[in-house]
Enzyme design. Structure first.
Site, PDB file in Angstrom:
ATOM      1  CD  GLU A 150      63.055  71.750  31.368  1.00  0.00           C
ATOM      2  OE1 GLU A 150      63.865  72.271  32.164  1.00  0.00           O
ATOM      3  OE2 GLU A 150      62.900  72.242  30.022  1.00  0.00           O
ATOM      4  CD  GLU A 186      58.161  76.290  19.026  1.00  0.00           C
ATOM      5  OE1 GLU A 186      58.717  76.271  17.992  1.00  0.00           O
ATOM      6  OE2 GLU A 186      59.048  75.884  20.234  1.00  0.00           O
ATOM      7  CG  HIS A 297      31.636  31.583  49.674  1.00  0.00           C
ATOM      8  ND1 HIS A 297      32.194  30.927  48.445  1.00  0.00           N
ATOM      9  CD2 HIS A 297      31.098  30.808  50.462  1.00  0.00           C
ATOM     10  CE1 HIS A 297      32.320  29.654  48.793  1.00  0.00           C
ATOM     11  NE2 HIS A 297      31.579  29.648  49.954  1.00  0.00           N
ATOM     12  CG  ASN A 298      34.997  29.324  50.746  1.00  0.00           C
ATOM     13  OD1 ASN A 298      34.483  29.158  51.826  1.00  0.00           O
ATOM     14  ND2 ASN A 298      34.934  28.748  49.714  1.00  0.00           N
ATOM     15  CD  GLU A 327      32.376  30.785  54.452  1.00  0.00           C
ATOM     16  OE1 GLU A 327      31.607  29.476  54.328  1.00  0.00           O
ATOM     17  OE2 GLU A 327      32.413  31.278  53.278  1.00  0.00           O
ATOM     18  CG  ASP A 329      34.973  27.381  55.938  1.00  0.00           C
ATOM     19  OD1 ASP A 329      33.811  28.071  56.483  1.00  0.00           O
ATOM     20  OD2 ASP A 329      35.031  26.973  54.855  1.00  0.00           O
ATOM     21  CG  HIS A 342      37.416  25.206  51.049  1.00  0.00           C
ATOM     22  ND1 HIS A 342      37.084  24.535  49.688  1.00  0.00           N
ATOM     23  CD2 HIS A 342      35.827  25.597  51.279  1.00  0.00           C
ATOM     24  CE1 HIS A 342      35.723  24.511  49.483  1.00  0.00           C
ATOM     25  NE2 HIS A 342      35.036  25.249  50.208  1.00  0.00           N
ATOM     26  CD  GLU A 376      30.642  26.770  57.114  1.00  0.00           C
ATOM     27  OE1 GLU A 376      30.474  25.377  57.608  1.00  0.00           O
ATOM     28  OE2 GLU A 376      30.016  26.893  55.906  1.00  0.00           O
ATOM     29  CB  SER A 511      23.227  29.795  55.091  1.00  0.00           C
ATOM     30  OG  SER A 511      23.872  30.832  55.770  1.00  0.00           O
ATOM     31  CG  ASN A 665      43.609  51.751  13.712  1.00  0.00           C
ATOM     32  OD1 ASN A 665      43.665  50.739  14.221  1.00  0.00           O
ATOM     33  ND2 ASN A 665      43.648  51.576  12.351  1.00  0.00           N
TER      34      ASN A 665
END
Length: 751
Positions: A150, A186, A297-298, A327, A329, A342, A376, A511, A665
């Site tokens: 709770e 408490e 990339h890729n 990219e 391909d 690829h 590509e 590129s 620690n």
């Protein structure tokens, strides 16, 4: 004193008028001003007028005590003109006339003191009452006690994050009755122990005159002196109190309690990342080549480049994280359908039309600024026509197929001009006016025949060749329909900077492999900067990175390269830098380059930089950490020994790192209190990376969390840094607490 009900509470407001001039000279807020602030100008007071409504140190008073209060005031501080009190429901508006400013201030100070005697509860009692109210809300069955479960739910409602193991230890300590539950008092003690931050308490008391609260002016002082908020501090203080002060009476009186102060420091407003850099804040009307562009990339790969899986998920993930250049391909596939993978490797294959569909669906979910398809093309004429059909039919109006105004462009359009558009980057058939290009270029494009194995990026595709791919493919003709889709981003071969200036146009882009780009930066970095000021460049990782690892993108950004393509599936330092740079500007994927990288006549050389501005000294005090996660959750007894490393990435002289000692620690609230100092020559290009590690004397320190941001987005002052995982995910509530200060390096120091 009898407890005051909400219905009996009323606020006292005060306005002072000089008898001689009939001019209002102040209000209740003046009573809270220390002597050092009494000389504030009238204009300053007028600027704070909205804030100066109630006496900041006056709490609500009980009905029936007003007469006694005012009698005491009249006896202690007599006024010839007397006073009147006007009641407005639960609000008392006290108008008095004074003969001098000093007399008015004396009255306000007296009112402040006297109200302290009749206030319904002091600051600590109010905190206890606030917690008791929360306890009542969480105690569903009203039995006066709460289990740990709770308590956890209640603290979640109160927006208090905690380490469960540590919290349970504190729960057991607070359970003095050993009943397994917490009763009212408490719970109050448990909350205080859980949220205790001695280093923040010390800072709070440094600016608080009574150690219980920050008045509005005390908080303004803190924001100006430490947080470097400048002129906006006054208005900001009111906003922050209203946002983070948990007590309604505190909000009403414009004061900030310790809980409210801690809430502010742990919030977005207290974050090291400047909140003004989160929304779209940069000029988006400049040509595309003036921006860094978040590039992949890729993109189709979700694993390595030899045997990894190709998936449309790669495109979805990249676009969702703000990537604006992906990219693709493309190779001939079965049944006349082009495929993406690829080439010459064992990576899996996916239909091109599925890739296009995913791009069309997710392109503008995170950002509505343009997406660039870096094609590509390795396909035959027939399958190129299929490529065109899929692009036009699936993307529809999203696909840019003609110049925006229908006229020959004189410069690249801006991200603002291209909102919601997808651009194709690729080879294009020669135009008649380009027939005077040098012989090498004419031969390369003779009869529009392209060597499809080497076109576009000239990226290595011969890794782990399959037997059927070893056969030399015939040269193929570029399909005119596909060529026509390339409008602003014609891919051309780079020969030299001189050749580009003499023969290429602003809409042509080259590129560079990372190796070639590094060589150019070293040999002719200033020419590379000038080249990138008028033409787009794309940099891609070396073909030797078969594990899809990444290079450090910073060195290419230093030269103004716009599309620095990353293997986004590979987490680590390099992607932290990429995410850090593009975290700003609403994460739209475009970040405006510094002005000295947008000047085609710039003399800036990234290898031998001279800052256009003054060098800066960066002083970072690493103070403490909060709720750091365990490195290995499988080791139940493991406790981290954390240290903090601060890394600077920028031009070569600025790239460095320093670290604190480790705390043994303690992952819940480690304290370092150590200061690190850096000298930054070109802060406009600098990125800061904060890394928390688990010290291990036997082996390499283990990674715990990190956070990376640009120098330009860094806030000074006392700030929390909210840590991210290796994958860039939040580790909330894990953070480190620091103090940041920058200073301009003097000419003497530079010499």
């Amino acid at each position: 004193m009898t407890e005051v009900t909400q219905q009996q509470q009323m606020s006292i407001y005060l306005k002072v008028t000089l008898a001689s001039a009939g001019e209002a000279v102040g209000d209740g807020i003046s009573a809270a001003r220390p002597a050092a602030h009494q000389s504030r100008s009238a204009a300053d007071a007028e600027r704070h007028n909205d804030a100066q409504v109630s006496i900041s140190d006056v709490d609500t008073v009980r009905e029936g005590h007003e007469s006694e209060l005012l009698r005491n005031l009249a006896e202690e501080f007599p006024l010839e003109q007397g006073f009147t009190i006007v009641f407005h429901g639960r609000r008392s508006n006290l108008d008095l006339v004074a003969n001098s400013v000093q007399e008015a201030q004396t009255w306000m100070q007296g009112l402040q003191l006297l109200v302290g005697f009749v206030t319904n509860m002091d600051q600590q009692e109010r905190l206890d009452q606030w917690l008791s109210d929360w306890f009542q809300r969480g105690d569903k069955n009203q039995d006066g006690r709460m289990s740990f479960g709770e308590v956890q739910r209640l603290l979640h409602l109160m927006n208090v994050e905690m380490d469960q193991e540590y919290a349970f230890q504190l729960f057991q300590t607070a359970d003095t009755s050993q009943s397994g539950t917490l009763e009212g008092e408490e719970f109050v003690e448990f909350y205080k122990s859980l949220t205790q931050r001695p280093e923040v308490q010390e800072l709070f008391e440094k600016f608080s005159s009574d150690g219980q609260k920050l008045t509005l002016l005390e908080f303004v002082d803190f924001l100006q002196e430490e947080q470097k908020e400048g002129e906006r501090a006054s208005d900001l203080a009111l906003e922050l109190i209203d946002r983070y002060e948990p007590s309604e009476s505190g909000k009403l009186r414009h004061v900030l309690s310790m809980d409210g102060f801690l809430g502010y420091l742990c919030s977005k407003d207290g974050d090291i990342f400047n909140p003004t850099c989160h929304p779209l804040y940069q000029d988006m009307t400049q040509p595309l080549n003036h921006y860094y562009i978040n590039s992949s990339h890729n993109t189709y790969l979700v694993g390595d480049q030899l045997c990894g899986q190709s998936s449309v998920e790669g495109y979805i993930r990249a676009l969702k994280r703000g990537c604006r250049c992906v990219e693709v391909d493309i190779w001939d596939g079965p049944s006349g359908e082009p495929i993406v993978y690829h080439g010459h490797t064992l990576t899996s294959r996916i239909p091109f039309k599925d890739v296009v569909a995913a791009i069309g669906q997710y392109a503008f979910q995170t950002s509505d600024y343009p997406v660039i398809l870096s094609l590509e093309n390795h396909c035959s004429w027939e399958q190129q026509e299929i490529i065109v059909r899929h692009l036009t039919e699936i993307l529809g109006d999203q696909l840019l197929t003609t110049a925006l105004d229908g006229q020959p462009p004189t410069q690249l359009p801006s991200p603002e001009d291209l909102r919601g558009k997808i651009l194709v980057k690729g080879k294009k058939l020669m135009l008649e006016e380009e027939e005077e290009e040098p012989e090498a270029e004419l031969e390369a494009e003779q009869e529009a025949r392209l060597d499809l194995e080497a076109q576009l990026e000239s990226e290595p595709q011969d890794l782990s060749p399959r037997s059927e791919d070893k056969k030399k493919k015939p040269k193929a003709i570029l399909c005119p329909a596909l060529s026509a889709l390339v409008v602003y981003l014609k891919a051309v071969t780079f020969y030299s900077f001189t050749h580009s200036r003499e023969h290429y146009h602003f809409y042509e882009t080259s590129s560079f492999s990372e190796t070639k780009a590094k060589s150019l930066i070293k040999e002719a970095g200033d020419e590379f900067v000038q080249h990138n000021a008028w033409q787009l460049s794309r940099v891609y990782p070396s073909g030797l990175r078969t594990d899809s690892s990444n290079y450090n993108p910073q060195e290419f950004w230093n030269a103004g390269c716009q599309m620095v393509a990353m293997n986004m599936q590979t987490a680590g330092l390099e992607m932290d830098l990429c995410d850090g740079l593009f975290r700003q500007n609403a994460g739209c994927g475009y970040v405006l380059k510094p002005d000295f990288l947008r000047d085609a006549q710039s003399s800036f050389h990234p290898e031998r930089p001279i800052s256009p501005f003054k060098a800066q000294t960066l002083i970072i005090q690493v103070i403490s950490g909060q709720q750091l996660p365990k490195v290995d959750n499988t080791k139940e007894q493991s406790i981290v020994d954390p240290l903090v490393r601060v890394e600077i990435f920028g031009v070569r002289p600025d790239t460095t790192r320093q670290e604190t000692s480790y705390v043994e620690n303690n992952g819940f609230n480690p304290y370092w209190g150590q200061t690190l100092c850096f000298r930054i020559l070109v802060p406009e290009l600098a990125l800061l990376r904060f890394v928390v590690k688990d010290y291990d004397w036997k082996s390499r320190n283990d990674f715990i969390g990190q956070y990376t941001l640009p120098w330009s987005c860094m806030q000074q002052g006392y700030r929390h840094i909210h840590l991210l995982s290796k994958d860039g995910l939040s580790l909330h509530p894990a953070s480190i607490f620091v103090h940041i200060c920058t200073q301009e390096v003097s000419e003497e120091a530079e010499s």
